[in-house]
Design an enzyme around this catalytic site. Structure first.
Site, PDB file in Angstrom:
ATOM      1  N   TYR A 184      55.527  69.098  50.510  1.00 49.43           N
ATOM      2  CA  TYR A 184      54.327  68.285  50.315  1.00 49.43           C
ATOM      3  C   TYR A 184      54.593  66.887  50.840  1.00 49.43           C
ATOM      4  O   TYR A 184      55.654  66.312  50.570  1.00 49.43           O
ATOM      5  CB  TYR A 184      53.974  68.228  48.825  1.00 49.43           C
ATOM      6  CG  TYR A 184      52.777  67.362  48.493  1.00 49.43           C
ATOM      7  CD1 TYR A 184      51.490  67.736  48.862  1.00 49.43           C
ATOM      8  CD2 TYR A 184      52.940  66.163  47.799  1.00 49.43           C
ATOM      9  CE1 TYR A 184      50.396  66.942  48.551  1.00 49.43           C
ATOM     10  CE2 TYR A 184      51.847  65.367  47.473  1.00 49.43           C
ATOM     11  CZ  TYR A 184      50.577  65.762  47.855  1.00 49.43           C
ATOM     12  OH  TYR A 184      49.493  64.969  47.538  1.00 49.43           O
ATOM     13  N   ASP A 221      61.174  63.382  54.956  1.00 52.26           N
ATOM     14  CA  ASP A 221      60.338  62.797  53.912  1.00 52.26           C
ATOM     15  C   ASP A 221      61.227  62.611  52.685  1.00 52.26           C
ATOM     16  O   ASP A 221      61.479  63.564  51.944  1.00 52.26           O
ATOM     17  CB  ASP A 221      59.146  63.701  53.612  1.00 52.26           C
ATOM     18  CG  ASP A 221      58.234  63.087  52.561  1.00 52.26           C
ATOM     19  OD1 ASP A 221      58.679  62.146  51.874  1.00 52.26           O
ATOM     20  OD2 ASP A 221      57.091  63.555  52.424  1.00 52.26           O
ATOM     21  N   LYS A 276      58.006  55.968  45.873  1.00 53.28           N
ATOM     22  CA  LYS A 276      58.484  56.134  44.490  1.00 53.28           C
ATOM     23  C   LYS A 276      59.487  55.057  44.052  1.00 53.28           C
ATOM     24  O   LYS A 276      59.088  53.971  43.658  1.00 53.28           O
ATOM     25  CB  LYS A 276      59.025  57.552  44.305  1.00 53.28           C
ATOM     26  CG  LYS A 276      57.923  58.617  44.540  1.00 53.28           C
ATOM     27  CD  LYS A 276      58.335  59.992  44.090  1.00 53.28           C
ATOM     28  CE  LYS A 276      57.395  61.092  44.568  1.00 53.28           C
ATOM     29  NZ  LYS A 276      56.259  61.351  43.720  1.00 53.28           N
TER      30      LYS A 276
HETATM   31  N1  PMP Z   1      56.127  63.059  50.018  1.00 53.77           N
HETATM   32  C1  PMP Z   1      56.803  63.609  48.997  1.00 53.77           C
HETATM   33  C2  PMP Z   1      58.094  64.306  49.266  1.00 53.77           C
HETATM   34  C3  PMP Z   1      56.294  63.535  47.708  1.00 53.77           C
HETATM   35  O1  PMP Z   1      56.969  64.101  46.696  1.00 53.77           O
HETATM   36  C4  PMP Z   1      55.066  62.871  47.487  1.00 53.77           C
HETATM   37  C5  PMP Z   1      54.453  62.758  46.114  1.00 53.77           C
HETATM   38  N2  PMP Z   1      54.948  63.513  45.119  1.00 53.77           N
HETATM   39  C6  PMP Z   1      54.411  62.318  48.579  1.00 53.77           C
HETATM   40  C7  PMP Z   1      54.977  62.410  49.824  1.00 53.77           C
HETATM   41  C8  PMP Z   1      53.114  61.601  48.418  1.00 53.77           C
HETATM   42  O2  PMP Z   1      53.318  60.398  47.773  1.00 53.77           O
HETATM   43  P1  PMP Z   1      52.096  59.634  47.040  1.00 53.77           P
HETATM   44  O3  PMP Z   1      51.699  60.511  45.900  1.00 53.77           O
HETATM   45  O4  PMP Z   1      52.678  58.327  46.647  1.00 53.77           O
HETATM   46  O5  PMP Z   1      51.006  59.507  48.058  1.00 53.77           O
END
Ligand code: PMP
Length: 441
Positions: A158, A253, A281
């Site tokens: 994701y 990511d 995060k």
């Molecule tokens: N990339 C990863 C690996 C994530 O875990 C997340 C959110 N859990 C996101 C992108 C998206 O981040 P956000 O919810 O801050 O848009």
């Protein structure tokens, strides 16, 4: 595993949730689905969400006064625990000075310097407001830098709710993706190819077929959005080699893994250097943030130096930068990652043993302080195997744990996070609760 006997205890007295329920009713009258992010609504596990009044250390307390040991940690950022005094002091100072001007501030440079020093693949960085923005912008940058169009993404990973990345299942290694959300035109995902996680032959096949048109291969180096699924030995290096051979960019990511698995993230842990890194995060310490970084040659394609446009009203917001910098600085104290490793190991071993004692089919995974808890015998190596989990068994377990004062993610396919605030006593209490919950009523 020791053959520890399952202990059946009388279930705890039902806790009161009247105030949370009323709060959810009020929320539903004015917020879509009653929440601002879907998983929070408990749809995957049933029931109504608890509403949080306070958070401190490793715990959250709801409106009805129930306190839970928290393994969500704001979905990853709260690695120091809630209410850390250093973060509070840094953010407090920023509040006194004014927290947003949209004019450059030095705190943005300070956090950038810290990240650039910690993550060698990053020479220049750009801050945004969410992980979604980081991934969206990284993809645009990769396309702009390479002049190519196709993106390869991995099934079960994701990257936020970016249109082009909301593609879940491609059957076969070279399937062009179809959108997994309404409102995403097929044309937008037509340039997204999907391959399974931990499958180098599938990745090689997609490059063999489309190599010269592939701008980037985008992956979570430790998958954290299908539960926690570690990379197989050699997988990340294999992706590095493929990208090098075909002139594509490798994007890690690390929104979840950045500063979670070590100061240098998953790329340091596994010794594989991506071209572009997405962060989020932890680098915002619990305030809204995202970032992406790469070597200067790539980052200089960004506006105002280069032709790839990307901007943000609140990007590099001083309050988020201050909270992030204080968090990251605290992570530089000696022994921090050893403590996280030990706490994660204690919890994973305890949960596995609790499950073994009750005969429940539970497969645990762990990388550092990230844990997966799959209701199935395992192994879990990719989305297909993760999806074999018994989500109804997880839902029952989730509620039994909630009753016992443990807050887990309200979905099977999330990662559990241990923080530096979790004590051995709290972890052992969690394991004891799991033993009871798995034994059934
Ligand atoms: N990339 C990863 C690996 C994530 O875990 C997340 C959110 N859990 C996101 C992108 C998206 O981040 P956000 O919810 O801050 O848009």
């Amino acid at each position: 595993m020791s053959g520890m006997k399952a202990r059946r205890k009388t279930p705890p007295a039902p806790r009161s949730t009247a105030r949370s329920q009323a709060a959810f009713e009020a929320a539903r009258r004015v917020l879509a689905g009653g929440v601002n992010s879907p998983v929070r609504a408990f749809k995957a596990v049933g029931g109504t969400p608890v509403f949080i009044a306070r958070a401190a250390g490793a715990t959250v307390t709801d409106l009805d006064g129930n306190t839970y040991i928290d393994y969500v940690g704001a979905w990853g950022p709260m690695i120091l625990g809630h209410g850390d005094k250093r973060v509070e002091a840094a953010a407090g100072k920023t509040l006194q000075r004014g927290w947003s001007s949209g004019i450059p501030t030095e705190i943005e440079t300070r956090l950038a310097e810290r990240v650039v020093a910690d993550i060698p693949s990053i020479e220049l960085i750009r801050f945004v407001n969410s992980g979604t923005e980081a991934a969206m912008s990284a993809v645009r940058l990769a396309r702009g830098f390479t002049g190519r169009e196709l993106i390869v993404k991995v099934e079960g990973c994701y990257h936020g709710h970016v249109d082009a990345l909301l593609v879940r299942a491609g059957s076969g290694p070279a399937t062009f993706g179809t959108p997994s959300s309404a409102g995403v035109p097929a044309g937008v995902t037509a340039s997204t190819l999907v391959v399974p996680f931990n499958d180098l032959p599938a990745a090689a096949a997609v490059f063999d077929r489309h190599g010269p048109r592939i701008a980037a291969f985008l992956v979570e180096p430790v998958a954290g959005n299908m539960g926690c699924v570690p990379p197989a030995e050699g997988y990340l290096q294999g992706l590095r080699d493929l990208c090098d051979r075909f002139g594509a960019l490798l994007i890690f990511d690390e929104v979840m893994t950045g500063y979670r698995l070590g100061l240098g993230g998953a790329q340091e842990r596994y010794g594989v250097r991506p071209d572009v890194t997405c962060l989020g995060k932890i680098i915002g310490g619990g305030l809204p943030v995202g970032a992406y970084g790469a070597r200067a040659e790539i980052m200089n394609c960004l506006s105002p130096e280069g032709p790839v446009y990307q901007a943000g009203t609140l990007a590099g917001n001083p309050l988020a930068m201050a909270a992030g910098l204080a968090t990251v600085e605290a992570l530089h104290e000696p022994g921090v990652y050893e403590r996280l490793e030990a706490a994660g190991a204690r919890l994973a071993a305890g949960l596995q043993e609790a499950a073994a004692g009750t005969g429940a089919a539970v497969f645990t995974t762990r990388v550092g302080s990230m844990l997966g808890l799959f209701f199935q015998p395992g192994p879990v190596t990719d989305w297909t195997s993760a999806a074999r989990s018994d989500t109804r068994a997880y839902a029952r377990f989730f509620h039994a744990m909630l009753e016992r004062g443990i807050y887990l993610a309200p979905s099977q396919f999330e990662t559990l996070f241990v923080s530096l605030a979790h004590t051995d006593e709290q972890i052992d209490r969690t394991i004891e609760a799991a033993r009871e919950a798995l034994a059934g009523p």
